[in-house]
Design an enzyme around this catalytic site. Structure first.
Site, mmCIF file in Angstrom:
data_model
loop_
_atom_site.group_PDB
_atom_site.id
_atom_site.type_symbol
_atom_site.label_atom_id
_atom_site.label_comp_id
_atom_site.label_asym_id
_atom_site.label_seq_id
_atom_site.Cartn_x
_atom_site.Cartn_y
_atom_site.Cartn_z
ATOM 1 N N TYR A 167 17.368 14.941 -32.116
ATOM 2 C CA TYR A 167 16.018 15.684 -31.747
ATOM 3 C C TYR A 167 16.320 16.692 -30.600
ATOM 4 C CZ TYR A 167 12.453 13.709 -34.338
ATOM 5 O OH TYR A 167 11.536 13.307 -35.410
ATOM 6 N N LYS A 221 23.345 3.342 -38.899
ATOM 7 C CA LYS A 221 23.963 3.858 -39.875
ATOM 8 C C LYS A 221 25.681 4.047 -39.632
ATOM 9 C CE LYS A 221 24.312 5.779 -44.101
ATOM 10 N NZ LYS A 221 24.045 4.896 -45.411
ATOM 11 N N ASP A 241 19.408 2.505 -44.510
ATOM 12 C CA ASP A 241 19.015 2.849 -45.879
ATOM 13 C C ASP A 241 18.676 1.349 -46.299
ATOM 14 O OD1 ASP A 241 21.781 1.842 -45.624
ATOM 15 O OD2 ASP A 241 22.498 3.383 -46.960
ATOM 16 N N ASP A 280 11.898 7.739 -36.266
ATOM 17 C CA ASP A 280 10.620 8.605 -37.117
ATOM 18 C C ASP A 280 10.228 8.209 -38.365
ATOM 19 O OD1 ASP A 280 8.713 10.924 -36.887
ATOM 20 O OD2 ASP A 280 10.228 11.981 -37.822
ATOM 21 N N ASP A 292 6.801 5.819 -40.149
ATOM 22 C CA ASP A 292 5.978 6.492 -41.084
ATOM 23 C C ASP A 292 6.162 5.380 -42.127
ATOM 24 O OD1 ASP A 292 5.290 8.473 -39.624
ATOM 25 O OD2 ASP A 292 4.867 9.798 -41.413
#
Ligand code: IPM
Ligand code: MN
Length: 365
Positions: free
Chosen positions: A145, A194, A226, A251, A255
């Site tokens: 970001y 990851k 994942d 992020d 959600d």
């Protein structure tokens, strides 16, 4: 206690859910004998059109002198958003600069669905078992970001680039928050990464593993992002406890976790820095339902509950607010987006009804 609070109501459903949040806050103020001085300030897409900036200087000054900040969701309809240049968008021109300004590196997003509210979730009762209770902790001021961004062309080929950078100091700071919360809750800490592909994830893993040795009293496990996405849907309660995520992965998975609850309207959040913090619902401004008095104010009121605890140290006041909201839902009431076939139509609450009920419960207890 006397405190000054900046209130940035934002766009879309922001003003109407903020109104309920402030009503609840004023009730707490009276009940517990505090004094909250509130200063309103423009922020977001409306602020861009009215003031020429999504985060105007006057708003910065109000935030600077406040003890803590209460922020609503931002963003207008697609048509209006298309009129705003990217650098002045509410995301790049307001939210990210707000996070950077106060170095609010620790983002708390609780995913709480007691068994009694399992009907809100798209998942079966047998998957929700005794309830979901995960505190997601997302790093909020680093990673992709905030790395350099470039859209360019070289030797006739167009390209775009977003750098993802983390320093050891940043990882240790958020790691400490996660270990401390897991210890406080007596819970397992799950670190999401990851590391099979990303250097930044391998870097995080090495630091978190090192911290785990110093925090041997906290059980710490790690999982590939994942697989975590898959497992969150398949068997979410295995993560009950604390999850630690870097910015971008956090992020996305927060959600997804909102999806498990059945509504992003049930997703309050707190963004805490070394000196001050701000709180905000984790959802957007839902311009399509703005002004209809149907938005769920839970995430806004919950964010204020977070502010009381994490920014002002008022734990009892914070618990009173959380309890009032859970009480409403457990008594069978729901806002319209949560109401299902089994909800009695008499129990479907408007934005204002929900806020009124919170006030009633607080005033009576
Ligand atoms: C969130 C939001 C923000 C983010 C956007 C609006 C910049 O999606 O708080 O989750 O990506 O962090
Ligand atoms: Mn998001």
């Amino acid at each position: 206690m006397k405190k000054t609070l900046a209130v940035l109501e934002g766009d879309g459903i922001g003003p109407e859910i903020m109104r309920e949040g402030i009503k609840a806050l004023r009730t707490i103020e009276k009940k517990f004998d505090h004094e909250f001085v509130i200063e309103h300030a423009p922020f977001g897409a409306r602020a861009y059109f009215d003031e020429g900036s999504p985060f105007p200087d006057q708003t910065k000054a109000i935030c600077d002198r406040a003890d803590a900040i209460i922020k609503g969701p931002v963003g207008l309809s697609l048509e209006e958003m298309n009129k705003i240049p990217p650098e002045s968008s509410p995301e790049l021109g307001a939210i990210l600069p707000l996070r950077k300004r106060f170095n609010t590196y620790a983002n708390y997003r609780p995913i709480r669905l007691p068994k009694s509210l399992a009907s809100f979730s798209p998942l079966r009762d047998s998957v929700i078992k005794d309830g979901i209770d995960i505190l997601m902790i997302r790093e909020l001021v680093g990673g992709i970001y905030f790395g350099d961004k470039e859209e360019g062309a070289a030797t006739g080929m167009k390209y775009a680039r977003d750098d993802c950078i983390y320093t050891e100091e940043q990882v240790r700071a958020i790691g400490k928050i996660a270990f401390d919360e897991a210890r406080r809750l007596g819970a397992t800490l799950t670190h999401v990464h990851k590391a099979n592909v990303l250097a930044t994830s391998r870097f995080w893993n090495a630091i978190i593993e090192d911290m785990a040795k110093e925090c041997a009293d906290v059980e710490c496990v790690s999982i590939l992002v994942d697989n975590a996405a898959f497992q969150l849907v398949k068997n979410p309660t295995q993560f009950n406890g604390v999850m630690l995520l870097e910015n971008m992965q956090g992020d996305i998975l927060t959600d997804q976790a909102g999806g498990l609850l059945g509504s992003l309207g049930l997703m309050p959040s707190a963004c805490i820095g070394p000196e001050k913090g701000y709180v905000e619902p984790a959802h957007g401004s839902a311009p399509d339902i703005a002004g209809q008095n149907i938005a769920n104010p839970y995430s806004m009121i919950g964010s204020i509950a977070f502010l009381l605890d994490k920014c002002l140290g008022l734990k009892e006041e914070s618990d009173a607010l959380w309890n009032a909201m859970f009480d409403i839902l457990e008594r069978g009431y729901a806002t319209s987006e949560l109401a299902g076939e089994t909800t009695d139509p008499k129990n479907v609450l408007s934005t204002r009804d929900f806020g009124d009920m919170v006030v009633d419960i607080l005033s009576q207890s």
